[in-house]
Design a protein around this motif. Structure first.
Motif, PDB file in Angstrom:
ATOM      1  N   MET A 158      12.145   1.576  -9.295  1.00 48.70           N
ATOM      2  CA  MET A 158      10.806   1.510  -9.900  1.00 48.70           C
ATOM      3  C   MET A 158       9.833   2.338  -9.062  1.00 48.70           C
ATOM      4  N   ILE A 159       8.945   3.014  -9.748  1.00 44.67           N
ATOM      5  CA  ILE A 159       7.984   3.823  -9.015  1.00 44.67           C
ATOM      6  C   ILE A 159       6.565   3.282  -9.223  1.00 44.67           C
ATOM      7  N   LEU A 160       5.662   3.719  -8.337  1.00 42.99           N
ATOM      8  CA  LEU A 160       4.316   3.153  -8.332  1.00 42.99           C
ATOM      9  C   LEU A 160       3.614   3.312  -9.684  1.00 42.99           C
ATOM     10  N   SER A 161       3.874   4.453 -10.341  1.00 44.71           N
ATOM     11  CA  SER A 161       3.171   4.690 -11.596  1.00 44.71           C
ATOM     12  C   SER A 161       3.658   3.774 -12.723  1.00 44.71           C
ATOM     13  N   ASP A 162       4.778   3.050 -12.481  1.00 49.85           N
ATOM     14  CA  ASP A 162       5.231   2.076 -13.479  1.00 49.85           C
ATOM     15  C   ASP A 162       4.323   0.859 -13.503  1.00 49.85           C
ATOM     16  N   LEU A 163       3.602   0.639 -12.414  1.00 52.03           N
ATOM     17  CA  LEU A 163       2.715  -0.522 -12.365  1.00 52.03           C
ATOM     18  C   LEU A 163       1.531  -0.298 -13.288  1.00 52.03           C
ATOM     19  N   LYS A 164       1.028  -1.405 -13.822  1.00 51.87           N
ATOM     20  CA  LYS A 164      -0.199  -1.316 -14.613  1.00 51.87           C
ATOM     21  C   LYS A 164      -1.388  -1.488 -13.682  1.00 51.87           C
ATOM     22  N   GLN A 165      -2.545  -1.076 -14.176  1.00 47.70           N
ATOM     23  CA  GLN A 165      -3.752  -1.271 -13.407  1.00 47.70           C
ATOM     24  C   GLN A 165      -3.895  -2.756 -13.060  1.00 47.70           C
ATOM     25  N   GLY A 166      -4.133  -3.024 -11.756  1.00 49.67           N
ATOM     26  CA  GLY A 166      -4.313  -4.414 -11.333  1.00 49.67           C
ATOM     27  C   GLY A 166      -3.027  -5.085 -10.850  1.00 49.67           C
ATOM     28  N   GLU A 167      -1.896  -4.364 -10.910  1.00 51.07           N
ATOM     29  CA  GLU A 167      -0.633  -4.967 -10.486  1.00 51.07           C
ATOM     30  C   GLU A 167      -0.296  -4.630  -9.036  1.00 51.07           C
ATOM     31  N   LYS A 168       0.482  -5.521  -8.426  1.00 51.50           N
ATOM     32  CA  LYS A 168       0.875  -5.328  -7.033  1.00 51.50           C
ATOM     33  C   LYS A 168       2.390  -5.155  -6.917  1.00 51.50           C
ATOM     34  N   ALA A 169       2.827  -4.498  -5.828  1.00 51.62           N
ATOM     35  CA  ALA A 169       4.258  -4.361  -5.576  1.00 51.62           C
ATOM     36  C   ALA A 169       4.461  -4.121  -4.085  1.00 51.62           C
ATOM     37  N   LYS A 170       5.737  -3.997  -3.686  1.00 51.55           N
ATOM     38  CA  LYS A 170       6.037  -3.705  -2.281  1.00 51.55           C
ATOM     39  C   LYS A 170       6.590  -2.290  -2.190  1.00 51.55           C
ATOM     40  N   VAL A 171       6.098  -1.527  -1.225  1.00 54.63           N
ATOM     41  CA  VAL A 171       6.567  -0.150  -1.081  1.00 54.63           C
ATOM     42  C   VAL A 171       7.945  -0.132  -0.449  1.00 54.63           C
ATOM     43  N   ILE A 172       8.863   0.621  -1.045  1.00 51.47           N
ATOM     44  CA  ILE A 172      10.202   0.748  -0.452  1.00 51.47           C
ATOM     45  C   ILE A 172      10.336   2.085   0.263  1.00 51.47           C
ATOM     46  N   ASP A 173       9.800   3.131  -0.350  1.00 52.35           N
ATOM     47  CA  ASP A 173      10.057   4.456   0.209  1.00 52.35           C
ATOM     48  C   ASP A 173       8.908   5.423  -0.078  1.00 52.35           C
ATOM     49  N   TYR A 174       8.410   6.009   1.015  1.00 49.71           N
ATOM     50  CA  TYR A 174       7.353   7.009   0.876  1.00 49.71           C
ATOM     51  C   TYR A 174       7.907   8.430   1.036  1.00 49.71           C
ATOM     52  N   SER A 175       9.230   8.540   1.361  1.00 47.78           N
ATOM     53  CA  SER A 175       9.711   9.817   1.903  1.00 47.78           C
ATOM     54  C   SER A 175       9.668  10.989   0.906  1.00 47.78           C
ATOM     55  N   ASN A 176       9.556  10.709  -0.393  1.00 48.79           N
ATOM     56  CA  ASN A 176       9.489  11.825  -1.339  1.00 48.79           C
ATOM     57  C   ASN A 176       8.086  12.400  -1.507  1.00 48.79           C
ATOM     58  N   VAL A 177       7.109  11.667  -0.976  1.00 54.00           N
ATOM     59  CA  VAL A 177       5.718  12.091  -1.121  1.00 54.00           C
ATOM     60  C   VAL A 177       5.500  13.383  -0.343  1.00 54.00           C
ATOM     61  N   ASP A 178       4.646  14.225  -0.864  1.00 51.79           N
ATOM     62  CA  ASP A 178       4.346  15.502  -0.229  1.00 51.79           C
ATOM     63  C   ASP A 178       3.944  15.319   1.235  1.00 51.79           C
ATOM     64  N   GLU A 179       4.370  16.240   2.080  1.00 47.93           N
ATOM     65  CA  GLU A 179       4.267  16.020   3.522  1.00 47.93           C
ATOM     66  C   GLU A 179       2.845  15.721   3.994  1.00 47.93           C
ATOM     67  N   LEU A 180       1.892  16.527   3.550  1.00 44.63           N
ATOM     68  CA  LEU A 180       0.516  16.362   4.012  1.00 44.63           C
ATOM     69  C   LEU A 180      -0.008  14.962   3.696  1.00 44.63           C
ATOM     70  N   ILE A 181       0.287  14.504   2.497  1.00 45.58           N
ATOM     71  CA  ILE A 181      -0.194  13.187   2.078  1.00 45.58           C
ATOM     72  C   ILE A 181       0.593  12.088   2.774  1.00 45.58           C
ATOM     73  N   ARG A 182       1.890  12.331   2.969  1.00 42.56           N
ATOM     74  CA  ARG A 182       2.707  11.340   3.672  1.00 42.56           C
ATOM     75  C   ARG A 182       2.192  11.151   5.092  1.00 42.56           C
ATOM     76  N   LEU A 183       1.821  12.256   5.752  1.00 44.52           N
ATOM     77  CA  LEU A 183       1.295  12.164   7.111  1.00 44.52           C
ATOM     78  C   LEU A 183      -0.019  11.384   7.125  1.00 44.52           C
ATOM     79  N   ARG A 184      -0.840  11.612   6.111  1.00 47.01           N
ATOM     80  CA  ARG A 184      -2.116  10.894   6.033  1.00 47.01           C
ATOM     81  C   ARG A 184      -1.860   9.393   5.853  1.00 47.01           C
ATOM     82  N   PHE A 185      -0.930   9.031   4.967  1.00 45.24           N
ATOM     83  CA  PHE A 185      -0.559   7.620   4.812  1.00 45.24           C
ATOM     84  C   PHE A 185      -0.160   7.045   6.158  1.00 45.24           C
ATOM     85  N   PHE A 186       0.640   7.810   6.859  1.00 45.61           N
ATOM     86  CA  PHE A 186       1.177   7.388   8.149  1.00 45.61           C
ATOM     87  C   PHE A 186       0.044   7.133   9.128  1.00 45.61           C
ATOM     88  N   GLN A 187      -0.919   8.069   9.163  1.00 48.39           N
ATOM     89  CA  GLN A 187      -2.063   7.928  10.065  1.00 48.39           C
ATOM     90  C   GLN A 187      -2.880   6.684   9.745  1.00 48.39           C
TER      91      GLN A 187
END
Lengths: 75, 668
Positions: A1-30
């Protein structure tokens, strides 16, 4: 399941960020947004616009295509 | 003692500017960092005990954008006596990440624990004494926005000679500790900075540190790669970065457990409620446009114009009379009298009357920045910006460009992608800055009195449309890029503080007043002299002056655009200095007070050619200061030249179409 499958207002647990574009992944990390943390889709803007999401007390906005690269697990 | 140099460091949106304003009287000066063109703001402490150096907000020392790279560079290469680290109490965990990196550096450091009130509201109780004990550095709770606790903080910093503290030493585990030891042997001595800190920064992937250690980079890279591989093989962590973050997280979590008590009550905050409205699917863009409309109406119609008119009446009436009387009393020659009254008062005065409008505009821009709404604008606009190859964040420099193009161009630094940043820099000059406003106000007042705000608004909209079209063109040709990206943090809304607002309005607006005293003053004198003298001597008829000759050369080129007079041509030439000089020039050339100038213009222009002239002013060339900053920011003469050339070409073609098209459609 991916984040965009969630509806507005829904919550989930992140399993994997590694496919996210590097610049944005680094920002998440920071910001301390890491795997196994809760993520919450606060808002989806119309016409495939950006998402407003919240995780680890951070409120940020990213594009839909980036949200599609975040793997999550329903709670 | 007056030699303390305190570096102010902290995460973005933690109240750094508020604290800076609370601790300092005024900016001592604004300069540039050596090597990079990022604004350096230094303020004199209120208690005169030292200087406070304002650094860009960062989450960690590893830079991801241009403005962030300044910080590591500063810590390594510039001299300072101590660090003031502002920490957001409501986001303690994230903020302490930066603090740990600073503690590892081992410079004297004081922590200002800000937003204690916000933290309390969220159910977070922090024992600052305990936190201080855990971190082994002074921690002072403050509320920077109201100034609470700043007195104590002031007494704590710069109060005595600080000695170097022992750098914080976290145990990064056998693999990395061995790696750090090996790296330390390779790292050269550098301003007494701990080699361990440099090694850790290098391992973290701090690109600025890699640049710093370029000379031994190849060997360091091998060691770092080796460590990364070993960490992965032994399943310690996913990468070196992850491992370092994990070690620090554990350290920070222990500190938070020891000094914080959290009673979370998940209540909807005011920010959530406001956000639900302003980022609403349907209402978001209308609300934004409505706010913009309100801002323009207040600036141009409801508030700004009456104030400007009052000031104009004062300059044209009492002030001119006093000066005339004064000059006659001291027996000044006709030449001096003409120079002062017809040159300087007409020129500088013609521009100064717009100060109220410009300050009102800057006030609203500051309000948008301070409240946190700007970040929401980036979100709302992202979809539209994406379609032209940019991201929503690039919209912010463009809005700032409405005030003045120079800070707009500089604000493009916050755009992470180099190509998107370049594109943003190139578009900003099309944003109708406040210096162009006097020209619009003059012409709109003379020809479109009943629809003044609407006509001026059309200039702003036209500027945006041209910028977007050019962006589309550039991003699909020269600057074709694989990908555009978008990321923005949405900070909680904050009630703007009057003191901060006034200060940032003044910081922005004073440049305009200063220009009146320099460029416009000089320009006015020069134009008056050129108009006063001619081939046949001095005090010639204006039509026989040097100015008429110079303008006359260019005028034929402007005939197809509807304003082929030497007066218009000469004014446009001077407008390159600064756009508001156009009005100063016209005031001198037509020598009539601003109030009568409008009536006089009616004989020189038709409504159509007046509109054409306004559009030309909007687009033709960026002013001198903007051209200089484009050169600096893009670090390229090519882009600088291009910004002038395409401005002229677009202006000429578009105005040609507007004027000739208008004529065909029967407008006059």
């Amino acid at each position: 399941m991916i984040l965009s499958d969630l509806k507005q207002g829904e919550k989930a647990k992140v399993i994997d960020y590694s496919n996210v574009d590097e610049l944005i992944r680094l920002r998440f990390f920071q910001l301390g947004m890491k795997e196994n943390k809760e993520i919450y889709v606060k808002r989806k803007l119309p016409f495939g616009g950006p998402y407003v999401i919240e995780s680890c007390g951070q409120c940020i906005s990213i594009r839909k295509e980036e949200a599609e690269k975040i793997k999550v697990k329903a709670k | 003692m007056n030699t303390s140099q305190i570096a102010l460091l902290g995460n973005p949106n933690t109240g750094k500017t508020s604290l800076f304003n609370a601790l300092t009287g005024s900016y001592a000066y604004v300069g540039n960092w050596s090597g990079v063109t990022v604004e350096k703001k230094i303020g004199e402490m209120r208690n005169k005990q030292g200087k406070l150096i304002d650094l860009p907000g960062i989450y960690t020392l590893s830079p991801l954008s241009q403005d962030e790279s300044v910080v590591t560079n500063f810590l390594v290469n510039e001299s300072f006596t101590e660090i003031l680290n502002i920490v957001d109490a409501s986001q303690l965990k994230r903020n302490l990440n930066l603090t740990v990196q600073l503690l590892e550096l081992g410079r004297p450091i004081t922590i200002g624990l800000n937003m204690m009130d916000v933290a309390r509201q969220r159910g977070i109780h922090i024992d600052s004494n305990q936190l201080s004990k855990e971190l082994k550095v002074p921690v002072i709770p403050i509320i920077a926005r109201t100034g609470q606790g700043c007195e104590r903080l002031n007494n704590c910093i710069a109060s005595e000679e600080k000695e170097m503290i022992d750098p914080l030493r976290l145990d990064y585990g056998p693999i990395l500790e061995e790696t750090i030891k090996k790296m330390k042997d390779l790292i050269p001595e550098c301003n007494g900075i701990p080699k361990r800190w440099m090694a850790i920064q290098y391992l973290e992937g701090n690109s600025e540190m890699m640049k710093q250690l370029e000379s031994s980079d190849s060997e360091l890279k091998i060691i770092a790669k080796e460590a990364d591989r070993t960490l992965k093989e032994e399943k310690v962590a996913k990468s070196t970065q992850h491992h370092i973050a994990d070690v620090r997280d554990k350290f920070i979590q222990n500190i938070i457990d020891a000094s914080c008590e959290v009673k979370i009550h998940a209540k909807e905050t005011l920010t959530d409620i406001v956000d639900r409205i302003v980022t609403n699917r349907f209402l978001g863009i209308p609300i934004f446009l409505g706010l913009m409309y309100l801002m323009f109406m207040l600036t141009f119609n409801w508030l700004g114009t009456p104030l400007s008119d009052g000031l104009d009446a004062f300059i044209g009436g009492p002030l001119t009379n006093w000066l005339t009387a004064g000059l006659e009393a001291v027996g000044a020659s006709t030449f001096i009298k003409d120079l002062i009254l017809k040159g300087i008062v007409a020129g500088v005065g013609g521009v100064l009357v717009f100060v109220p409008q410009i300050f009102i505009l800057f006030f609203f821009i500051s309000l948008l920045e301070d409240s946190g709404y700007m970040a929401r604008v980036a979100v709302i606009m992202d979809k539209i910006m994406e379609s032209i190859g940019l991201n929503g964040k690039a919209f912010i420099p463009l809005i700032i460009g409405f005030g003045c193009n120079v800070p707009g161009v500089m604000a493009a630094r916050t755009v992470e992608q180099p190509k998107e940043r370049l594109l943003t820099v190139m578009l900003t000059p099309f944003m109708s800055c406040s210096a162009r406003l006097p020209v619009y106000a003059l012409f709109a007042g003379a020809f479109f009195a009943e629809h003044q705000a609407l006509i001026v608004l059309s200039m702003y909209v036209l500027g945006i449309v041209v910028a977007l079209a050019l962006a589309k063109f550039l991003s699909s040709t020269i600057l074709k890029q694989e990908k555009s990206m978008f990321f923005v943090e949405l900070p909680p809304y904050r009630m703007p503080q009057m003191r901060t607002l006034w200060r940032s309005t003044w910081e922005k607006g004073k440049g305009f007043v200063r220009k009146a005293g320099t460029y416009i003053f000089g320009g006015s004198v020069l134009i008056w002299l050129l108009a006063y003298t001619g081939p046949s001597g001095i005090n010639v008829a204006m039509d026989d002056s040097f100015l008429a000759m110079i303008g006359g050369v260019i005028a034929p080129l402007l005939v197809p655009l509807g304003f082929g007079t030497w007066q218009a041509a000469a004014s446009l030439l001077t407008g390159f200095l600064a756009k508001e000089v156009v009005v100063a020039s016209m005031s001198i050339i037509y020598f009539v007070p601003e109030a009568q100038l409008q009536g006089f213009m009616a004989g020189q222009f038709t409504p159509l050619s007046a509109y054409a002239f306004m559009v030309f002013i909007l687009l033709y060339v960026p002013c001198l200061a903007t051209v200089a900053v484009i050169r600096k920011e893009t670090n390229s003469k090519k882009w600088m030249t291009l910004s002038i050339v395409y401005g002229l070409v677009i202006a000429y073609i578009l105005v040609f179409i507007i004027y000739q098209g208008g004529k065909i459609l029967g407008f006059s």
